[in-house]
Design a protein around this motif. Structure first.
Motif, PDB file in Angstrom:
ATOM      1  N   MET A 190       0.849  -1.195   0.000  1.00  0.00           N
ATOM      2  CA  MET A 190       0.000   0.000   0.000  1.00  0.00           C
ATOM      3  C   MET A 190       0.881   1.241   0.000  1.00  0.00           C
ATOM      4  SD  MET A 190      -3.205  -0.580   2.533  1.00  0.00           S
ATOM      5  CE  MET A 190      -2.305  -0.978   3.996  1.00  0.00           C
ATOM      6  N   ILE A 191       0.599   2.151  -0.922  1.00  0.00           N
ATOM      7  CA  ILE A 191       1.353   3.406  -0.983  1.00  0.00           C
ATOM      8  C   ILE A 191       0.356   4.542  -0.784  1.00  0.00           C
ATOM      9  CG2 ILE A 191       2.813   4.879  -2.424  1.00  0.00           C
ATOM     10  CD1 ILE A 191       3.514   2.267  -4.007  1.00  0.00           C
ATOM     11  N   GLY A 192       0.617   5.388   0.169  1.00  0.00           N
ATOM     12  CA  GLY A 192      -0.305   6.501   0.403  1.00  0.00           C
ATOM     13  C   GLY A 192       0.281   7.492   1.385  1.00  0.00           C
ATOM     14  N   PRO A 193      -0.112   8.779   1.270  1.00  0.00           N
ATOM     15  CA  PRO A 193       0.431   9.795   2.184  1.00  0.00           C
ATOM     16  C   PRO A 193      -0.009   9.548   3.624  1.00  0.00           C
ATOM     17  CG  PRO A 193      -1.356  10.695   0.847  1.00  0.00           C
ATOM     18  CD  PRO A 193      -1.082   9.330   0.322  1.00  0.00           C
ATOM     19  N   THR A 194       0.660  10.189   4.560  1.00  0.00           N
ATOM     20  CA  THR A 194       0.337  10.002   5.969  1.00  0.00           C
ATOM     21  C   THR A 194      -1.103  10.436   6.262  1.00  0.00           C
ATOM     22  OG1 THR A 194       0.980  10.577   8.220  1.00  0.00           O
ATOM     23  CG2 THR A 194       1.301  12.274   6.581  1.00  0.00           C
ATOM     24  N   GLY A 195      -1.777   9.660   7.105  1.00  0.00           N
ATOM     25  CA  GLY A 195      -3.154   9.984   7.478  1.00  0.00           C
ATOM     26  C   GLY A 195      -4.186   9.615   6.437  1.00  0.00           C
ATOM     27  N   SER A 196      -3.824   8.756   5.467  1.00  0.00           N
ATOM     28  CA  SER A 196      -4.796   8.373   4.419  1.00  0.00           C
ATOM     29  C   SER A 196      -5.545   7.094   4.777  1.00  0.00           C
ATOM     30  CB  SER A 196      -4.092   8.220   3.063  1.00  0.00           C
ATOM     31  OG  SER A 196      -3.062   7.257   3.151  1.00  0.00           O
ATOM     32  N   PRO A 241       7.721   9.298   0.818  1.00  0.00           N
ATOM     33  CA  PRO A 241       7.617  10.757   0.678  1.00  0.00           C
ATOM     34  C   PRO A 241       8.206  11.348  -0.591  1.00  0.00           C
ATOM     35  CG  PRO A 241       9.171  10.138   2.415  1.00  0.00           C
ATOM     36  CD  PRO A 241       8.466   8.901   2.021  1.00  0.00           C
ATOM     37  N   ASP A 242       9.306  10.810  -1.104  1.00  0.00           N
ATOM     38  CA  ASP A 242       9.943  11.404  -2.292  1.00  0.00           C
ATOM     39  C   ASP A 242       9.519  10.728  -3.589  1.00  0.00           C
ATOM     40  OD1 ASP A 242      11.342  13.091  -0.580  1.00  0.00           O
ATOM     41  OD2 ASP A 242      12.920  11.594  -0.274  1.00  0.00           O
ATOM     42  N   LEU A 243       8.548   9.823  -3.501  1.00  0.00           N
ATOM     43  CA  LEU A 243       8.155   9.064  -4.690  1.00  0.00           C
ATOM     44  C   LEU A 243       7.475   9.950  -5.732  1.00  0.00           C
ATOM     45  CD1 LEU A 243       8.146   6.173  -5.823  1.00  0.00           C
ATOM     46  CD2 LEU A 243       5.910   5.826  -4.780  1.00  0.00           C
ATOM     47  N   GLU A 244       6.748  10.968  -5.271  1.00  0.00           N
ATOM     48  CA  GLU A 244       6.046  11.864  -6.208  1.00  0.00           C
ATOM     49  C   GLU A 244       7.042  12.542  -7.152  1.00  0.00           C
ATOM     50  OE1 GLU A 244       3.602  14.582  -4.088  1.00  0.00           O
ATOM     51  OE2 GLU A 244       2.272  13.017  -3.307  1.00  0.00           O
ATOM     52  N   GLY A 245       8.183  12.957  -6.602  1.00  0.00           N
ATOM     53  CA  GLY A 245       9.211  13.600  -7.424  1.00  0.00           C
ATOM     54  C   GLY A 245       9.765  12.653  -8.478  1.00  0.00           C
ATOM     55  N   ILE A 246       9.942  11.376  -8.106  1.00  0.00           N
ATOM     56  CA  ILE A 246      10.461  10.370  -9.047  1.00  0.00           C
ATOM     57  C   ILE A 246       9.451  10.140 -10.177  1.00  0.00           C
ATOM     58  CG2 ILE A 246      11.097   7.925  -9.285  1.00  0.00           C
ATOM     59  CD1 ILE A 246      12.125   8.113  -6.337  1.00  0.00           C
ATOM     60  N   ILE A 247       8.150  10.085  -9.826  1.00  0.00           N
ATOM     61  CA  ILE A 247       7.103   9.873 -10.848  1.00  0.00           C
ATOM     62  C   ILE A 247       7.051  11.079 -11.793  1.00  0.00           C
ATOM     63  CG2 ILE A 247       4.620   9.527 -11.224  1.00  0.00           C
ATOM     64  CD1 ILE A 247       4.566   8.229  -8.390  1.00  0.00           C
ATOM     65  N   HIS A 298       0.463  20.155  -9.214  1.00  0.00           N
ATOM     66  CA  HIS A 298      -0.774  20.214  -8.416  1.00  0.00           C
ATOM     67  C   HIS A 298      -1.682  19.017  -8.690  1.00  0.00           C
ATOM     68  CE1 HIS A 298       0.436  24.215  -7.252  1.00  0.00           C
ATOM     69  NE2 HIS A 298       0.610  24.534  -8.525  1.00  0.00           N
ATOM     70  N   ASP A 299      -1.090  17.945  -9.219  1.00  0.00           N
ATOM     71  CA  ASP A 299      -1.871  16.735  -9.498  1.00  0.00           C
ATOM     72  C   ASP A 299      -1.995  15.906  -8.220  1.00  0.00           C
ATOM     73  OD1 ASP A 299      -3.098  14.515 -10.464  1.00  0.00           O
ATOM     74  OD2 ASP A 299      -1.640  14.077 -12.049  1.00  0.00           O
ATOM     75  N   LYS A 300      -3.233  15.833  -7.678  1.00  0.00           N
ATOM     76  CA  LYS A 300      -3.463  15.112  -6.420  1.00  0.00           C
ATOM     77  C   LYS A 300      -3.393  13.592  -6.605  1.00  0.00           C
ATOM     78  CE  LYS A 300      -4.360  18.564  -3.587  1.00  0.00           C
ATOM     79  NZ  LYS A 300      -3.527  18.824  -2.398  1.00  0.00           N
ATOM     80  N   THR A 301      -3.561  13.125  -7.851  1.00  0.00           N
ATOM     81  CA  THR A 301      -3.583  11.674  -8.103  1.00  0.00           C
ATOM     82  C   THR A 301      -2.251  11.178  -8.686  1.00  0.00           C
ATOM     83  OG1 THR A 301      -4.527  12.002 -10.311  1.00  0.00           O
ATOM     84  CG2 THR A 301      -6.081  11.697  -8.475  1.00  0.00           C
ATOM     85  N   ILE A 302      -1.180  11.946  -8.459  1.00  0.00           N
ATOM     86  CA  ILE A 302       0.121  11.600  -9.051  1.00  0.00           C
ATOM     87  C   ILE A 302       0.604  10.225  -8.577  1.00  0.00           C
ATOM     88  CG2 ILE A 302       1.435  12.809  -7.249  1.00  0.00           C
ATOM     89  CD1 ILE A 302       2.454  12.814 -10.940  1.00  0.00           C
ATOM     90  N   LEU A 303       0.312   9.843  -7.335  1.00  0.00           N
ATOM     91  CA  LEU A 303       0.774   8.554  -6.809  1.00  0.00           C
ATOM     92  C   LEU A 303       0.152   7.369  -7.542  1.00  0.00           C
ATOM     93  CD1 LEU A 303       1.014   8.867  -2.909  1.00  0.00           C
ATOM     94  CD2 LEU A 303       2.867   8.392  -4.494  1.00  0.00           C
ATOM     95  N   SER A 304      -1.050   7.552  -8.083  1.00  0.00           N
ATOM     96  CA  SER A 304      -1.730   6.442  -8.778  1.00  0.00           C
ATOM     97  C   SER A 304      -1.012   6.069 -10.078  1.00  0.00           C
ATOM     98  CB  SER A 304      -3.190   6.806  -9.071  1.00  0.00           C
ATOM     99  OG  SER A 304      -3.244   7.932  -9.929  1.00  0.00           O
ATOM    100  N   LYS A 305      -0.098   6.929 -10.557  1.00  0.00           N
ATOM    101  CA  LYS A 305       0.658   6.665 -11.793  1.00  0.00           C
ATOM    102  C   LYS A 305       1.963   5.912 -11.512  1.00  0.00           C
ATOM    103  CE  LYS A 305      -1.120  10.763 -14.239  1.00  0.00           C
ATOM    104  NZ  LYS A 305      -2.069  11.247 -13.245  1.00  0.00           N
ATOM    105  N   VAL A 306       2.136   5.412 -10.289  1.00  0.00           N
ATOM    106  CA  VAL A 306       3.390   4.753  -9.891  1.00  0.00           C
ATOM    107  C   VAL A 306       3.593   3.445 -10.652  1.00  0.00           C
ATOM    108  CG1 VAL A 306       2.405   3.438  -7.959  1.00  0.00           C
ATOM    109  CG2 VAL A 306       4.800   4.114  -7.875  1.00  0.00           C
ATOM    110  N   THR A 339      -2.466   2.316  -4.552  1.00  0.00           N
ATOM    111  CA  THR A 339      -2.203   3.594  -3.878  1.00  0.00           C
ATOM    112  C   THR A 339      -3.464   4.124  -3.210  1.00  0.00           C
ATOM    113  OG1 THR A 339      -2.675   4.787  -5.931  1.00  0.00           O
ATOM    114  CG2 THR A 339      -0.383   4.232  -5.496  1.00  0.00           C
ATOM    115  N   LEU A 340      -3.253   4.941  -2.185  1.00  0.00           N
ATOM    116  CA  LEU A 340      -4.351   5.615  -1.501  1.00  0.00           C
ATOM    117  C   LEU A 340      -4.250   7.107  -1.779  1.00  0.00           C
ATOM    118  CD1 LEU A 340      -3.717   2.932   0.286  1.00  0.00           C
ATOM    119  CD2 LEU A 340      -5.163   4.043   1.966  1.00  0.00           C
ATOM    120  N   GLN A 341      -5.388   7.757  -1.919  1.00  0.00           N
ATOM    121  CA  GLN A 341      -5.412   9.187  -2.252  1.00  0.00           C
ATOM    122  C   GLN A 341      -5.143  10.027  -1.010  1.00  0.00           C
ATOM    123  OE1 GLN A 341      -9.333   9.913  -3.729  1.00  0.00           O
ATOM    124  NE2 GLN A 341      -9.083   8.630  -5.537  1.00  0.00           N
ATOM    125  N   GLY A 342      -4.587  11.216  -1.260  1.00  0.00           N
ATOM    126  CA  GLY A 342      -4.469  12.188  -0.176  1.00  0.00           C
ATOM    127  C   GLY A 342      -5.848  12.745   0.155  1.00  0.00           C
TER     128      GLY A 342
END
Length: 496
Positions: free
Chosen positions: A191-197, A324-330, A352-360, A383-386
């Motif tokens: 599971m990949i998701g920001p803190t508190g998701s 935490p740094d995965l968004e930058g890599i994507i 400003h793409d909130k769903t950037i993690l889903s493209k991992v 992935t889990l959304q922010g």
């Protein structure tokens, strides 16, 4: 005459000695027989727990039949033989030890205290078929598992769907054990998701629905064997403790390893990486399924901790992390695909793409520092959304144990009704988004403004209702307080 008397006396003494010797033999035989009975009785009464050697800590299933010593102390035949060899071939004269200064004779009853009672492990029953914790006919279908998750977890529709299907397939595999010649692979998840998701909350809810043993552990404390920290096998040790030291029950449980991103491979490090890549390497055998020796009641193997063997073939592993740094890599990968010319993407297109993690992709996780062998054993990645404002408002009021419902129940015990208007809910959600810690921020914000209300209300028995407003949340006004008599008048006017 004197000679006859002397010989007669000698005969009498011999007879006495013979009768005395006979009595001693009979007495000895009488003592032996009850002991045999007792041992037979003890052998017959089996409490179903493994016996561990006091010296080498191996269980009876590995070391063989134990030799029983006083005060419930067991020693295996190997250790007993080594002890005798050491005493017979050693240079120490044990007869002189008694008179040496500073030497004390130990009490056997003190040794019993060295074995903690909670380290008892239930025996594996040989010859009997393992009974699965979940009956194949009673496994809830994926849509039912998701419906149960919906009652507690807001949003995250894709994550809940992926989780429901993976768990359903896993426990079908456990219940059937094998499907003819086709062996079903494990459904381990990442599971990949920001803190508190809601990563940990999803797993807790899932284990409660299925009623199976669950161990939640943290990857940050794990280190390579031989270094200070928890051994890799300690994750299975925690599951064994959650299953009340029942190995068969533990072998069908769920292990959730949080903060999995913290064991990523360190980049440009000249020091030995004892808590990064080496931990990933050590976890490969656990994830795939193998027999591992697990310390009972401890985080690492040592001389005083008993070990037991657990097979991880049917244990479901769920790993979670914020990465935490995965968004930058994507973003880097997506913008690099067309970086020159008219078709090039703008550098800030995905900022400003909130769903950037889903493209991992798996390649992004490899660049983050996860080794390919580790990722290969976690086939289901989702992935889990922010959290956005709308989701936070839903979290406040919709789940079965929503935070607002908890406070309403607390005040209901004082016979006071607590209400929140829509403006107040929006203000709480806005404050939580600024904190950028997901749903965790909600509790802290509510605790802050509810402190005065929870303190003042029990002072006055006339208060019947409290309404929280946006002005009170923002600090520009106060809550609306209604007295009990006023409520009654309002109801009478409406009825009139």
């Amino acid at each position: 005459m004197k000679q006859e008397a002397a010989s007669h006396k000698l005969e009498k003494e011999e007879q006495k000695e013979a009768s005395k010797a006979k009595e001693e033999v009979e007495k000895a035989q009488g003592e032996v027989e009850p002991t045999k009975k007792d041992t037979g009785k003890n052998e017959g009464t089996d409490d179903g727990y493994e016996k561990f050697c006091f010296i080498c800590r191996r269980p009876e299933s590995v070391a063989g039949k134990m030799i029983e010593l006083p005060n419930n102390i067991s020693v295996c035949s190997d250790c007993m033989q080594k002890s005798f060899d050491a005493m017979s071939s050693g240079q120490i004269d044990y007869s002189r030890l008694m008179n040496m200064p500073g030497v004390q004779i130990f009490n056997m009853s003190d040794m019993e205290q060295a074995i903690p009672k909670q380290q008892k492990v239930k025996k594996k029953k040989e010859g009997e078929e393992k009974t699965p914790l979940i009956d194949i006919r009673k496994i809830p279908a994926p849509h039912k598992i998701k419906a149960s998750l919906d009652e507690y977890v807001v949003g995250q529709e894709y994550a809940k769907k992926a989780m429901s299907v993976a768990v359903y397939n896993h426990y079908k595999r456990v219940a059937t054990d094998s499907m003819d010649d086709i062996e079903i692979e494990k459904s381990n998840m990442l599971m990949i998701g920001p803190t508190g998701s809601g990563k940990t909350y999803l797993v807790k809810t899932l284990a409660r629905i299925l009623d199976v043993p669950l161990a939640i552990t943290d990857a940050t404390s794990l280190t390579e064997a031989g270094y200070i920290g928890d051994d890799i096998e300690s994750v299975v040790s925690k599951l064994l403790a959650a299953a009340d030291n029942d190995v068969e029950k533990a072998e069908q449980g769920i292990i959730f390893i949080d903060e999995i991103d913290k064991i990523a491979k360190k980049k440009n490090s000249s020091q030995r990486d004892v808590s990064g890549e080496s931990v990933q390497q050590g976890m490969l055998k656990l994830l795939e399924g193998s027999d591992v020796e697990v310390p009972v009641g401890a985080n690492s193997k040592n001389a005083m901790v008993p070990l037991t063997t657990v097979n991880t073939k049917n244990i479901l592993f769920i790993c979670g992390g914020a990465f935490p740094d995965l968004e930058g890599i994507i973003k880097e990968r997506l913008t690099k695909q067309a970086s020159i010319g008219f078709g090039a993407d703008l550098k800030d297109k995905y900022d400003h793409d909130k769903t950037i993690l889903s493209k991992v992709t798996v390649e992004d996780l490899r660049n983050f520092g996860m080794i390919p062998e580790f990722l290969g054993r976690l086939p289901i990645i989702f992935t889990l959304q922010g959290m956005n404002e709308e989701m936070l408002i839903q979290i406040l009021k919709e789940p079965k144990n929503a935070i607002l419902k908890q406070y309403q129940k607390l005040l209901a015990l004082d016979e006071v009704k607590l209400e929140f208007d829509d403006g107040a809910l929006s203000a709480i959600a806005e404050k939580a988004i600024k904190k950028d810690t997901g749903a965790r921020a909600l509790r802290a914000i509510i605790e802050e403004f509810m402190l005065d209300i929870m303190y003042e209300i029990p002072k006055d028995d006339n208060i019947g209702q409290v309404t929280i407003t946006r002005a009170y949340i923002e600090g520009t006004g106060g809550p609306i307080i209604s007295l009990r008599g006023q409520e009654v008048q309002q109801i009478e006017q409406k009825n009139g």
